[in-house]
Design an enzyme around this catalytic site. Sequence first.
Site, PDB file in Angstrom:
ATOM      1  N   SER A 182      51.978  46.147  42.903  1.00 14.54           N
ATOM      2  CA  SER A 182      52.554  44.784  44.031  1.00 14.54           C
ATOM      3  C   SER A 182      52.981  45.709  44.652  1.00 14.54           C
ATOM      4  O   SER A 182      52.469  45.155  46.245  1.00 14.54           O
ATOM      5  CB  SER A 182      53.026  43.726  43.670  1.00 14.54           C
ATOM      6  OG  SER A 182      52.578  42.861  42.464  1.00 14.54           O
ATOM      7  N   ARG A 206      52.217  46.747  49.070  1.00 16.77           N
ATOM      8  CA  ARG A 206      53.404  46.392  49.830  1.00 16.77           C
ATOM      9  C   ARG A 206      53.880  47.645  50.865  1.00 16.77           C
ATOM     10  O   ARG A 206      54.048  47.610  52.307  1.00 16.77           O
ATOM     11  CB  ARG A 206      54.382  45.334  50.006  1.00 16.77           C
ATOM     12  CG  ARG A 206      53.443  44.350  49.454  1.00 16.77           C
ATOM     13  CD  ARG A 206      54.949  43.778  48.499  1.00 16.77           C
ATOM     14  NE  ARG A 206      54.137  42.339  47.647  1.00 16.77           N
ATOM     15  CZ  ARG A 206      53.227  41.913  47.269  1.00 16.77           C
ATOM     16  NH1 ARG A 206      52.746  42.615  46.643  1.00 16.77           N
ATOM     17  NH2 ARG A 206      53.644  40.904  47.209  1.00 16.77           N
ATOM     18  N   GLY A 225      42.680  40.168  44.590  1.00 19.18           N
ATOM     19  CA  GLY A 225      42.206  39.074  45.529  1.00 19.18           C
ATOM     20  C   GLY A 225      44.148  39.858  45.987  1.00 19.18           C
ATOM     21  O   GLY A 225      44.523  39.206  47.324  1.00 19.18           O
ATOM     22  N   ARG A 252      36.695  33.884  44.237  1.00 11.21           N
ATOM     23  CA  ARG A 252      38.528  33.647  43.759  1.00 11.21           C
ATOM     24  C   ARG A 252      38.873  32.516  45.158  1.00 11.21           C
ATOM     25  O   ARG A 252      38.527  32.996  46.270  1.00 11.21           O
ATOM     26  CB  ARG A 252      39.088  34.376  43.659  1.00 11.21           C
ATOM     27  CG  ARG A 252      39.009  35.133  42.264  1.00 11.21           C
ATOM     28  CD  ARG A 252      40.050  36.843  42.271  1.00 11.21           C
ATOM     29  NE  ARG A 252      41.567  36.159  42.129  1.00 11.21           N
ATOM     30  CZ  ARG A 252      42.245  37.190  41.820  1.00 11.21           C
ATOM     31  NH1 ARG A 252      42.240  38.747  41.985  1.00 11.21           N
ATOM     32  NH2 ARG A 252      43.663  36.916  41.910  1.00 11.21           N
ATOM     33  N   SER A 264      53.454  31.074  44.541  1.00 16.13           N
ATOM     34  CA  SER A 264      52.653  31.952  44.759  1.00 16.13           C
ATOM     35  C   SER A 264      53.215  33.102  45.773  1.00 16.13           C
ATOM     36  O   SER A 264      53.374  32.953  47.062  1.00 16.13           O
ATOM     37  CB  SER A 264      51.763  31.764  45.275  1.00 16.13           C
ATOM     38  OG  SER A 264      50.448  32.590  45.387  1.00 16.13           O
ATOM     39  N   GLN A 282      51.619  35.877  46.754  1.00 18.06           N
ATOM     40  CA  GLN A 282      50.645  36.182  47.457  1.00 18.06           C
ATOM     41  C   GLN A 282      50.875  35.575  48.926  1.00 18.06           C
ATOM     42  O   GLN A 282      50.908  35.965  49.903  1.00 18.06           O
ATOM     43  CB  GLN A 282      49.303  35.991  46.857  1.00 18.06           C
ATOM     44  CG  GLN A 282      49.797  37.231  45.974  1.00 18.06           C
ATOM     45  CD  GLN A 282      47.937  37.279  45.358  1.00 18.06           C
ATOM     46  OE1 GLN A 282      47.298  37.138  45.387  1.00 18.06           O
ATOM     47  NE2 GLN A 282      47.869  38.173  44.490  1.00 18.06           N
ATOM     48  N   ASP A 329      50.999  37.692  35.408  1.00 10.51           N
ATOM     49  CA  ASP A 329      50.043  38.876  34.575  1.00 10.51           C
ATOM     50  C   ASP A 329      49.913  39.212  33.443  1.00 10.51           C
ATOM     51  O   ASP A 329      48.896  39.547  33.168  1.00 10.51           O
ATOM     52  CB  ASP A 329      50.658  39.616  36.055  1.00 10.51           C
ATOM     53  CG  ASP A 329      49.038  39.434  36.962  1.00 10.51           C
ATOM     54  OD1 ASP A 329      48.391  38.637  37.774  1.00 10.51           O
ATOM     55  OD2 ASP A 329      50.279  39.728  38.193  1.00 10.51           O
ATOM     56  N   LYS A 340      43.047  33.271  38.158  1.00  8.03           N
ATOM     57  CA  LYS A 340      42.725  35.171  38.400  1.00  8.03           C
ATOM     58  C   LYS A 340      42.068  35.588  38.612  1.00  8.03           C
ATOM     59  O   LYS A 340      40.661  34.895  38.750  1.00  8.03           O
ATOM     60  CB  LYS A 340      43.464  35.388  37.118  1.00  8.03           C
ATOM     61  CG  LYS A 340      44.509  35.356  37.474  1.00  8.03           C
ATOM     62  CD  LYS A 340      45.988  35.260  38.365  1.00  8.03           C
ATOM     63  CE  LYS A 340      47.761  35.488  38.867  1.00  8.03           C
ATOM     64  NZ  LYS A 340      48.020  36.511  39.918  1.00  8.03           N
ATOM     65  N   ARG A 370      41.796  32.959  32.776  1.00  2.00           N
ATOM     66  CA  ARG A 370      42.517  34.139  31.449  1.00  2.00           C
ATOM     67  C   ARG A 370      43.112  32.874  30.752  1.00  2.00           C
ATOM     68  O   ARG A 370      42.988  33.320  29.699  1.00  2.00           O
ATOM     69  CB  ARG A 370      43.376  34.461  32.272  1.00  2.00           C
ATOM     70  CG  ARG A 370      43.503  35.967  33.437  1.00  2.00           C
ATOM     71  CD  ARG A 370      44.156  36.471  33.343  1.00  2.00           C
ATOM     72  NE  ARG A 370      43.751  38.028  34.679  1.00  2.00           N
ATOM     73  CZ  ARG A 370      44.469  38.271  35.368  1.00  2.00           C
ATOM     74  NH1 ARG A 370      45.743  37.937  35.224  1.00  2.00           N
ATOM     75  NH2 ARG A 370      43.907  39.755  35.589  1.00  2.00           N
TER      76      ARG A 370
END
Length: 443
Positions: free
Chosen positions: A28, A32, A100, A128, A173, A175, A325, A352, A356
């Site tokens: 992550s 970024r 994603g 997705r 989320s 994201q 995750d 995901k 999952r």
Amino acid sequence: MPHPAPRPFSIAARGPLAGRITVPGDKSISHRALMLGALAVGTSRITGLLEGEDVLATAAALRGMGATIIREDDGAWVVDGVGVGGLLQPESALEMGNSGTSTRLLMGLVATHPITTTFTGDASLSKRPMGRVIEPLAQMGADITASPGGRLPLMVRGIAPAVRIDYRLPVASAQVKSAVLLAGLNTPGITRVIEPVPTRDHSERMLAGFGADLTVEETGGERIIAIRGEAELQPQQITVPGDPSSAAFWAVAASIVPESDIVIANVGLNPTRAGLFTVLRAMGADIEEIDRRTVGGEPVADLRVRHAALSAIEVPHDLAPSMIDEYPILFVAAALAEGRTVARGAEELRVKESDRIAVMATALRAAGARIEEFEDGLTIEGRGGAPLAGNAHAASHLDHRIAMAMTVAGLAAIAPITIDDIAPVATSYPAFFGTLDQLTGQA
């Protein structure tokens, strides 16, 4: 994008894990760091960057839009940015592979630039849904044309100036939050995101570190993140801590394999990401933090993990965003624990890289675990430390975390567990199997 030829892999118990290891840089934070470096005016230097396929897809996309990104001989990455608002029209589609995170965050970046960008991905990513990102970006004025179901391939026609919005997240989320904040960087005025449930805060920490005018307030149990647009970001020196999602596999492996004793160095312990370690400790795991420190604004420690008898718990729903995750590997820990573990409140797992919940239920049942499946999670009857039967095949469904979780399950199985394809592991942890051999004395 064609997927590489499948790489099947079989594994059964190898004995205790021992040694000191490092894990790849946090995925992550790596994404970024590249994105904000590309939007800064000047040169940023990043050490510890995860060099998995997902992060490399982000780097390639940013190069395609004008940023200069070079890997130096010492492993550091140097990014010469174009400035906020300076992204250029790419000459071809941005190929996202299986990422994603790359897709959703870059959609936010390009939505408020006057360019048209097409996003494509592999078979897994193309299944997705992107609708949850499309909705707020469209409110800001971007014109987004997606494939049926809000999926890839999709085209974003950005707009500048865009319209500032106040956006309340309908689901937890990070994201979606990050996509809106990144879009807000090049939008006049103040863009706000309201979080009813806190999610990982890497974007807020890093945006502030690059000099964005960003505030975070808590009102009525909600977090309100506000960013002032038309920003000028300052280049930074970034050190990426080890990815807690990658460390999670070894923490569970050492916990469930008798006589194991390992140290995982330099693990990021951001409280919005460390939920799994909280849950494992509640189950009785022996996890010791050594030399806790702050690196680049993120809490970090070395983790010593020793085998311990695990007991079942009911996983608190409010921890789901901080360990979303890690549920696949938590399911493995629960299968070896004493008693009945209830792990629910995680509907997000259905969308995901794979479903999952269903995929792990099928794989663990085949290996000898007793599972009850719900829409939002699983209930697992643990084996009280007794090994799994094994003698099973597990389908990874092009999902790196499924492949790694079932590999760890194999370390606690009498007969082999065969994973149909471990190639997707390269998206986040290219050295995973080398580290496995190191810890089990087969390197």
